[in-house]
Design an enzyme around this catalytic site. Structure first.
Site, mmCIF file in Angstrom:
data_model
loop_
_atom_site.group_PDB
_atom_site.id
_atom_site.type_symbol
_atom_site.label_atom_id
_atom_site.label_comp_id
_atom_site.label_asym_id
_atom_site.label_seq_id
_atom_site.Cartn_x
_atom_site.Cartn_y
_atom_site.Cartn_z
ATOM 1 C CD GLU A 122 3.413 -0.775 7.523
ATOM 2 O OE1 GLU A 122 3.395 -0.807 8.833
ATOM 3 O OE2 GLU A 122 3.329 -0.036 6.807
ATOM 4 C CG ASP A 171 -0.139 -0.152 2.534
ATOM 5 O OD1 ASP A 171 1.057 -0.777 2.505
ATOM 6 O OD2 ASP A 171 -0.792 0.301 3.506
#
Length: 399
Positions: free
Chosen positions: A138, A80
């Site tokens: 995350e 991400d």
């Protein structure tokens, strides 16, 4: 086999860079990484590996199954990006306004994809299985790791290794640490409810700005006067909102901040001390308050045996010149959840850019990495896989 794998990784370096830069140009924020997940899945499908998609959300898991018996080793990469505008002047600058890979997750992903490609070529001679965990979200709690674990990404896994490309240290450096290496990351929010009024008549008000300002100062004393000085802890107020016209005394104020700790007892103590401090500060001014404390990721705690194993082999990885113990880092990482379920270790791979005199920190709009670090990370993972299998080889019958 290790030398052959290293040679093939060297040959595939340009592909690794190409993948990383593509992902850098097309970032997606936490829990919205649909196209990135599809890109990862398609890469494995082209290799002839059918990945499991939608794991715990947007996670992707692929397995390279070795032709020889052995342990099951997991590797993890997050994918991400962050809601930050990319301010770098580079050809691979983010094409998505307000979103960029300002933490190196694009490099983590490229590392694992190319490593999987190389290992897949050697699967017949590979011992055990290698599980490639591509984790979403995350950066934003509750994160993706916990959900992926609940969805079975660690089923059958014996050990897990993870790394973070670390832009504050030069490429060629590996940093490890037994025990806590990254902190628990929590969030608190405080709303002070006073009584607003005219700026010329403060005696008729309960000034939320004054109360909030006093509260910010009082919170600083939690770590300095309530926490054992041999323990590490941080209490930081990152946001103070009380917007009004210049001649209006604020009716309310909102404070948002973070707490970082390594010790669970200290973590609980600070949660309680913040509320005591808020209550006392507001009582002094006869104001009301609301307080919430949201626990984020726990501390990343590395297992001793696996950490020492990694530290001992890292110096034999081509390109690695320095292997040293890392200081404890106050940043958070949901890799912590993986280590709560299986043995393993999380280490840092130096990735300080060489094209600039300034190494911008993680989460900075101009953050970048030395892409050679991806190659070092892939080779470190490779040696860890081969050596771990060799040291844990099944005993032949009759021996």
């Amino acid at each position: 086999m290790f030398q052959e794998i290293c040679s093939e990784l060297d040959a595939a370096y340009e592909e690794m860079v190409e993948i990383r830069r593509y992902l850098h140009m097309h970032p997606e924020v936490s829990f919205m990484e649909f196209k990135t997940a599809a890109y990862i899945a398609e890469y494995y499908q082209k290799l002839g590996i059918e990945p499991r998609t939608g794991v715990g959300g947007n996670g992707v898991v692929a397995v390279v199954k070795g032709g020889l018996p052995g342990k099951t080793i997991a590797l993890r990469a997050d994918f991400d990006a962050l809601p930050i505008q990319d301010e770098k002047d580079v050809p691979y600058k983010s094409t998505v306004p307000g979103v960029t890979h300002a933490c190196g997750h694009d490099g983590h992903t490229a590392t694992l994809l190319v490593l999987a490609k190389v290992l897949h070529k050697h699967k017949e001679n590979l011992e055990g299985n290698v599980v490639f965990i591509h984790q979403h979200a995350e950066e934003y709690a509750p994160g993706g790791a916990k959900a992926m674990i609940e969805d079975g990404c660690l089923d059958g896994v014996d050990v897990i290794f993870g790394t973070h490309l670390w832009a504050s240290e030069p490429a060629g450096k590996i940093q490890y640490r037994t025990g806590p290496i990254m902190a628990a990351a929590d969030r608190f929010q405080i709303k002070v409810q006073g009584k607003g009024g005219h700026g010329a008549q403060p005696q008729k008000t309960k000034d939320a700005v004054v109360i909030g300002s006093q509260l910010v100062l009082n919170l600083q004393q939690i770590v300095s006067r309530k926490v054992d000085p041999v323990e590490s802890a941080v209490v930081s107020v990152g946001s103070f909102i009380a917007e009004n016209p210049f001649n209006v005394i604020a009716d309310s104020a909102e404070l948002i901040g973070t707490v970082r700790t390594f010790n669970e007892e200290i973590r609980t103590q600070i949660e309680q001390e913040i509320e005591r401090t808020v209550k006392a500060s507001c009582d002094m001014y006869d104001a009301a308050y609301e307080y919430t404390f949201d626990r984020g990721y726990p501390a990343v705690v590395n297992h001793r045996e696996e950490t020492e194993f990694l530290a001992n082999l890292a110096g034999n990885v081509p390109g690695v010149g320095v292997v040293e113990e890392s200081p404890m880092q106050m940043g958070g990482e949901d890799f912590a959840y993986f280590l709560q379920h299986v043995k393993g270790t999380f280490f840092f791979t130096g990735a300080k850019p060489t094209y600039s005199d300034t190494a911008y920190p993680h989460h900075h709009p101009k953050f970048d990495i030395d892409e050679k670090a991806m190659l070092i990370a892939a080779k470190t993972f490779s040696l860890a896989i081969l050596q771990y299998q060799a040291e844990h080889a099944p005993v032949a019958a009759g021996k």
